[in-house]
Design a protein around this motif. Structure first.
Motif, PDB file in Angstrom:
ATOM      1  N   LEU A  78       0.821  -1.204   0.000  1.00 55.56           N
ATOM      2  CA  LEU A  78       0.000   0.000   0.000  1.00 55.56           C
ATOM      3  C   LEU A  78       0.861   1.261   0.000  1.00 55.56           C
ATOM      4  CD1 LEU A  78      -2.758  -1.070   2.556  1.00 55.56           C
ATOM      5  CD2 LEU A  78      -3.065  -0.697   0.105  1.00 55.56           C
ATOM      6  N   THR A  82      -0.885   3.124  -5.440  1.00 49.37           N
ATOM      7  CA  THR A  82      -2.269   3.493  -5.205  1.00 49.37           C
ATOM      8  C   THR A  82      -3.199   2.423  -5.770  1.00 49.37           C
ATOM      9  OG1 THR A  82      -1.764   5.846  -5.300  1.00 49.37           O
ATOM     10  CG2 THR A  82      -4.045   5.212  -5.664  1.00 49.37           C
ATOM     11  N   PHE A  83      -4.199   2.064  -4.984  1.00 47.56           N
ATOM     12  CA  PHE A  83      -5.230   1.141  -5.444  1.00 47.56           C
ATOM     13  C   PHE A  83      -6.568   1.859  -5.449  1.00 47.56           C
ATOM     14  CE2 PHE A  83      -1.882  -1.616  -3.940  1.00 47.56           C
ATOM     15  CZ  PHE A  83      -1.860  -2.635  -4.899  1.00 47.56           C
ATOM     16  N   ASP A  84      -7.352   1.575  -6.467  1.00 45.67           N
ATOM     17  CA  ASP A  84      -8.682   2.170  -6.540  1.00 45.67           C
ATOM     18  C   ASP A  84      -9.653   1.497  -5.569  1.00 45.67           C
ATOM     19  OD1 ASP A  84      -8.106   3.983  -8.741  1.00 45.67           O
ATOM     20  OD2 ASP A  84      -7.952   2.184  -9.974  1.00 45.67           O
ATOM     21  N   LEU A  86     -10.126  -1.815  -2.579  1.00 50.02           N
ATOM     22  CA  LEU A  86      -9.664  -2.935  -1.767  1.00 50.02           C
ATOM     23  C   LEU A  86     -10.828  -3.899  -1.633  1.00 50.02           C
ATOM     24  CD1 LEU A  86      -7.891  -4.505   0.244  1.00 50.02           C
ATOM     25  CD2 LEU A  86      -8.690  -2.936   2.036  1.00 50.02           C
ATOM     26  N   ALA A 121      -4.304   3.455   3.169  1.00 45.21           N
ATOM     27  CA  ALA A 121      -4.987   3.365   1.876  1.00 45.21           C
ATOM     28  C   ALA A 121      -5.707   4.672   1.546  1.00 45.21           C
ATOM     29  CB  ALA A 121      -5.971   2.207   1.898  1.00 45.21           C
ATOM     30  N   LYS A 122      -6.302   5.292   2.547  1.00 43.00           N
ATOM     31  CA  LYS A 122      -6.984   6.569   2.331  1.00 43.00           C
ATOM     32  C   LYS A 122      -5.988   7.643   1.901  1.00 43.00           C
ATOM     33  CE  LYS A 122     -10.215   9.782   2.811  1.00 43.00           C
ATOM     34  NZ  LYS A 122     -11.421   9.874   1.976  1.00 43.00           N
ATOM     35  N   GLN A 124      -3.326   7.221   0.304  1.00 40.90           N
ATOM     36  CA  GLN A 124      -2.871   6.905  -1.054  1.00 40.90           C
ATOM     37  C   GLN A 124      -3.971   7.054  -2.099  1.00 40.90           C
ATOM     38  OE1 GLN A 124       0.252   7.070  -1.099  1.00 40.90           O
ATOM     39  NE2 GLN A 124       1.104   5.014  -1.294  1.00 40.90           N
ATOM     40  N   LEU A 126      -7.351   5.561  -1.936  1.00 41.64           N
ATOM     41  CA  LEU A 126      -8.279   4.456  -2.121  1.00 41.64           C
ATOM     42  C   LEU A 126      -9.684   4.973  -2.353  1.00 41.64           C
ATOM     43  CD1 LEU A 126      -8.451   1.259  -1.917  1.00 41.64           C
ATOM     44  CD2 LEU A 126      -9.324   1.656   0.398  1.00 41.64           C
ATOM     45  N   ILE A 129     -13.985   0.298  -0.547  1.00 39.08           N
ATOM     46  CA  ILE A 129     -13.710  -0.999   0.074  1.00 39.08           C
ATOM     47  C   ILE A 129     -14.906  -1.901  -0.186  1.00 39.08           C
ATOM     48  CG2 ILE A 129     -13.321  -2.249   2.238  1.00 39.08           C
ATOM     49  CD1 ILE A 129     -12.177   0.372   3.381  1.00 39.08           C
TER      50      ILE A 129
END
Length: 318
Positions: A78, A82-84, A86, A121-122, A124, A126, A129
């Protein structure tokens, strides 16, 4: 956050070695998304049908070994990108059918370092979820009230959801809960449908011990089609909370066994008799089902094609 120029999302997925997890990953990949899967152990340690699923997925997506939820490997991942979305599909399952199931350890495992994970995550970027729920947990589906958990495993799933809802609200991240009923299909574990078909292949008459339970059996590819659409919906619409309760064959387990018998006998030389026993135990709720017909969500799904593919697979492998 907008979707990437390619039109797809970058998704971090836990639980891809499971039956439904495999089909969910396949669906997300087919829809053009990039999926990175987290495995709880080394690939070489998986056995049986789980090994086959992992091997199939490894040809289509990146799998990161020894990376359970909340692990240092996951947190490092993480930090690097960056992930769109999770998608937390994985859950602790050891002895999940037993009353001795360790629900507290399961809750701790399912939510390990959750505050750090979601905070990072936030930061980065995200976008959403997606948490997988179960019809077996408390306050899910429709049926006999009160809607109690079926088991300590169901209890752990319901508590896992409450923890995720708390932190999703705290960090203002859209949360979607996708509730699974009773999936069946290719690459499944040795459960009800496996038992029936394997007995027919041996020339035996399988017995249904609890024919009166009303359950919600759903083909794996139809369920996956609902999942793929749900992930995209939660990401795009940006609301605080969404729930999906896809449903298919709502009927008694006796009626479902007879349905399976008809479909298999139509496509084989097997006669497929079934013995419906007098049900003596009602340890579980008599009725527990989902409430949203999945075919309305995935209108292109073909029941005939599913049965063709599933029966051919089962006759070869079971």
């Amino acid at each position: 956050m907008e979707q990437r120029e390619s039109g797809g999302m970058k998704i971090l997925f836990t639980g891809g070695s499971s039956f439904t997890g495999y089909w969910f990953c396949r669906q997300l990949l087919e829809k053009g998304h990039e999926v990175i899967g987290l495995l709880t152990q080394k690939r070489e340690n998986y056995e049986g049908i789980r090994k086959e699923r992992v091997e199939r997925l490894s040809c289509e997506m990146e799998l990161i070994e020894e990376s359970p939820f909340g692990s240092e490997k996951m947190i490092d991942l993480l930090k690097k990108g960056t992930f769109d979305v999770l998608c937390h599909h994985g859950a602790y399952l050891k002895d999940y059918k037993s009353e001795q199931f360790d629900w507290l350890y399961a809750l701790e495992t399912n939510t390990k370092n959750i505050k750090q994970v979601i905070h990072l995550a936030k930061e980065q970027g995200l976008g959403a979820i997606i948490l997988t729920g179960s019809i077996f947990e408390q306050n899910e589906g429709i049926g006999n009230v009160p809607l109690r958990a079926f088991s300590p495993y169901g209890l752990s799933k319901g508590l896992t959801f409450e923890v995720f809802r708390y932190y999703a609200q705290l960090y203002n991240i859209p949360l979607g809960k996708f509730v699974i009923p009773n999936p069946f299909g290719m690459l499944e574990e040795k459960r009800f449908t496996f038992y029936l078909i394997s007995q027919w292949k041996r020339g035996n008459i399988p017995a249904v011990q609890t024919p009166h339970y009303v359950r919600d059996n759903i083909p794996c590819d139809l369920l996956a089609g609902c999942y793929g659409r749900f992930v995209e919906k939660v990401f795009v619409q940006k609301g605080p909370f969404y729930r999906s309760n896809p449903s298919c064959f709502v009927e008694s387990q006796g009626a479902f066994a007879l349905r399976l018998s008809r479909e298999v006998s139509k496509r084989s030389a097997l006669s497929c008799p079934v013995e419906l026993k007098e049900q003596k135990s009602y340890a579980e709720p008599l009725v527990r089902v989902n409430a949203e017909p999945a075919i309305f969500e995935v209108q292109e799904w073909s029941e005939e094609r599913f049965w063709d593919d599933y029966v051919a697979y089962a006759l070869e492998h079971y």
